[in-house]
Design a protein around this motif. Structure first.
Motif, short mmCIF file in Angstrom:
data_model
loop_
_atom_site.label_atom_id
_atom_site.label_comp_id
_atom_site.label_asym_id
_atom_site.label_seq_id
_atom_site.Cartn_x
_atom_site.Cartn_y
_atom_site.Cartn_z
N GLN A 3 0.78 -1.16 0.06
CA GLN A 3 0.29 0.00 -0.07
C GLN A 3 0.85 1.21 0.10
OE1 GLN A 3 -3.36 0.83 -0.16
NE2 GLN A 3 -3.58 -1.49 -0.69
N LYS A 6 1.84 1.70 -3.52
CA LYS A 6 0.89 2.01 -4.50
C LYS A 6 0.02 3.15 -4.29
CE LYS A 6 -1.05 -1.79 -4.58
NZ LYS A 6 -2.24 -2.86 -4.77
N ASN A 7 -0.49 3.45 -3.09
CA ASN A 7 -1.53 4.49 -2.59
C ASN A 7 -0.63 5.78 -2.12
OD1 ASN A 7 -3.49 5.70 -1.05
ND2 ASN A 7 -4.33 3.70 -0.27
N TYR A 10 -2.15 7.14 1.17
CA TYR A 10 -1.63 6.45 2.36
C TYR A 10 -0.10 6.84 2.66
CZ TYR A 10 0.40 2.87 5.52
OH TYR A 10 1.11 2.31 6.34
N MET A 131 -9.30 4.45 2.78
CA MET A 131 -8.36 4.41 1.56
C MET A 131 -7.80 2.90 1.62
SD MET A 131 -6.50 8.23 1.29
CE MET A 131 -5.66 7.90 2.90
N ILE A 132 -7.68 2.27 3.04
CA ILE A 132 -7.16 1.03 2.86
C ILE A 132 -8.09 -0.10 2.78
CG2 ILE A 132 -5.73 -0.52 3.99
CD1 ILE A 132 -4.23 2.03 3.42
N ASP A 194 -4.87 13.94 -2.76
CA ASP A 194 -4.94 12.42 -2.60
C ASP A 194 -5.70 11.48 -1.68
OD1 ASP A 194 -3.33 12.22 -4.80
OD2 ASP A 194 -1.46 12.66 -3.54
N LYS A 199 -14.54 7.13 -1.39
CA LYS A 199 -13.91 6.57 -2.76
C LYS A 199 -14.11 7.48 -3.86
CE LYS A 199 -11.03 3.06 -4.83
NZ LYS A 199 -9.85 3.43 -4.63
#
Length: 429
Positions: A3, A6-7, A10, A131-132, A194, A199
């Motif tokens: 994560q 990619k995120n 986060y 977000m996770i 971000d 979502k």
């Protein structure tokens, strides 16, 4: 770790959290050094140590504020800027002539900064939930805890060395500390776009359209209490964690008292032995939290705590009957490893179960109730060690551990029987 790569949202939150953790770690040690140099050093160190618990006792109220905050991303920036400004203020007055009044003002600044840090952490929880992905929450919490533990270990050591090298220039150190908080604010500010709580929907749009139910602190407490009470898994975890902290918060101090007279368990000398105990616990926590998806991956948090209590039961057995150094350090390492498994699981479980607008206050209440076990354990075990002997204290420790384990197992068994009965009595389709 996946994560983090990619995120973007986060990754920004993680980096800001680590920068804030560095700022907190640096000055917590330096402030104790500052207290030790005051004319009233014993009182100063006592006050500095006692006030470290104040932010934890204010956690429910701070969590309530975080839950009720609109446009959380903006207040994550403001809270870190305020922390930085507090340390700029500290840097400007810390070199004034020593006095009790000045020390108390510095103490208030330190506590206020820690409370702002808790507020910022509370704001982050809603983003973690949004977000996770649910299936990755355990791993993310483990990664975050291991990184924070490593940061604290490294920078607390750096702080103790650096303040001596800087010839105790507390003013300069305060400014360096402020820079970490300003850097954390900058990271959040740059990556505001971000962050999202739903979502695909920008948070500013959500805030404009949202009909947020504003609850008083009392109403939030009542709602959260009912929420925890209705969820058996969360209620059981809270009770288990309370008793675990009652025992776990005392074993280190009790071990130090015992090692004063047990020179056969020393590694060269007393000071080196207690230092190694601290290192082994930290290494255990790091390994446990970093490998959250490894061993015990499918275990419920309360079962891992029960296993940790079995391990902690070995401490009094070893001290009273065996007195083996190898067993002592094996127990310490395994205890730390299980602690590293427990804390991220608790955080992850709350993120999965608690509604987004009650996450911070629920976390605050949970931490406060668990924290209460610490002073109770200190009074029982350290009190008996000073009034009678450490042998009696360890005997009480062993008996209480066994009793708590039996009570937990009985509670778990009774709940399983109730669930089985409910299933058997339900109408068959």
């Amino acid at each position: 770790m996946n994560q983090y790569r990619k995120n973007k949202g986060y990754r920004a939150l993680f980096n800001a959290t680590m920068l804030t953790a560095i700022g907190n770690s640096l000055f917590n040690i330096v402030f104790i050094v500052y207290a030790s140099q005051q004319p009233f050093n014993k009182l100063a160190i006592t006050l500095a140590s006692m006030t470290m618990f104040i932010p934890a006792f204010l956690d429910p109220w701070v969590g309530h504020l975080a839950d009720q905050t609109i446009r959380k991303h903006k207040w994550m920036v403001y809270s870190r800027i305020l922390q930085g400004l507090l340390f700029v203020l500290l840097a400007s007055i810390v070199m004034l002539p020593s006095s009790m009044m000045l020390f108390l003002i510095l103490l208030v600044i330190n506590v206020a900064s820690d409370c702002l840090g808790e507020y910022g952490n509370g704001l982050c929880l809603a983003y973690f939930q949004a977000m996770i992905p649910t299936e990755e929450v355990d791993g993310v919490m483990g990664f975050q805890m291991s990184a924070r533990t490593m940061v604290q270990l490294i920078f607390q050591g750096i702080a103790g060395w650096a303040i001596v090298q800087m010839n105790y220039q507390y003013s300069l150190f305060g400014l360096i500390n402020a820079c970490f908080f300003f850097a954390a604010a900058f990271v959040v500010f740059v990556h505001q776009k971000d962050f999202y709580l739903n979502k695909g929907v920008a948070e500013d749009a959500q805030a404009n359209d949202a009909e947020i139910e504003k609850l008083s602190f009392k109403e939030s407490l009542r709602f959260t209490g009912k929420l925890i009470n209705k969820n058996f898994a969360l209620k059981l975890l809270l009770i288990v964690a309370l008793f675990f902290n009652l025992l776990g918060s005392s074993f280190g101090s009790l071990l130090n008292i015992s090692l004063l007279t047990l020179s056969n368990m020393w590694i060269q000398n007393f000071a080196q032995t207690i230092s190694l105990v601290s290192v082994f616990i930290s290494v255990g926590v790091l390994v446990g939290s970093f490998t959250i998806n490894g061993l015990f991956k499918n275990w419920e948090p309360h079962r891992i705590i029960m296993l940790a209590l079995v391990v902690m039961m070995c401490f009094p057995i070893n001290i009273l009957f065996i007195q083996s150094r190898v067993l002592l350090f094996a127990n310490v390492l395994l205890s730390g490893y299980l602690m590293g498994k427990i804390n991220p699981r608790i955080s992850a479980m709350m993120i999965k179960i608690i509604p987004q607008d009650k996450l911070a206050i629920s976390s605050g209440i949970f931490q406060l109730i668990v924290l209460i076990g610490g002073p109770i354990g200190q009074v029982i075990f350290l009190g008996s060690a000073n009034l009678f002997s450490s042998t009696i204290s360890w005997a009480i420790y062993l008996i209480m551990t066994v009793m708590i384990l039996i009570a937990m197992k009985r509670t778990e068994t009774l709940n399983e029987r109730k669930m089985l009965k409910a299933i058997n009595s339900s109408p068959q389709s």
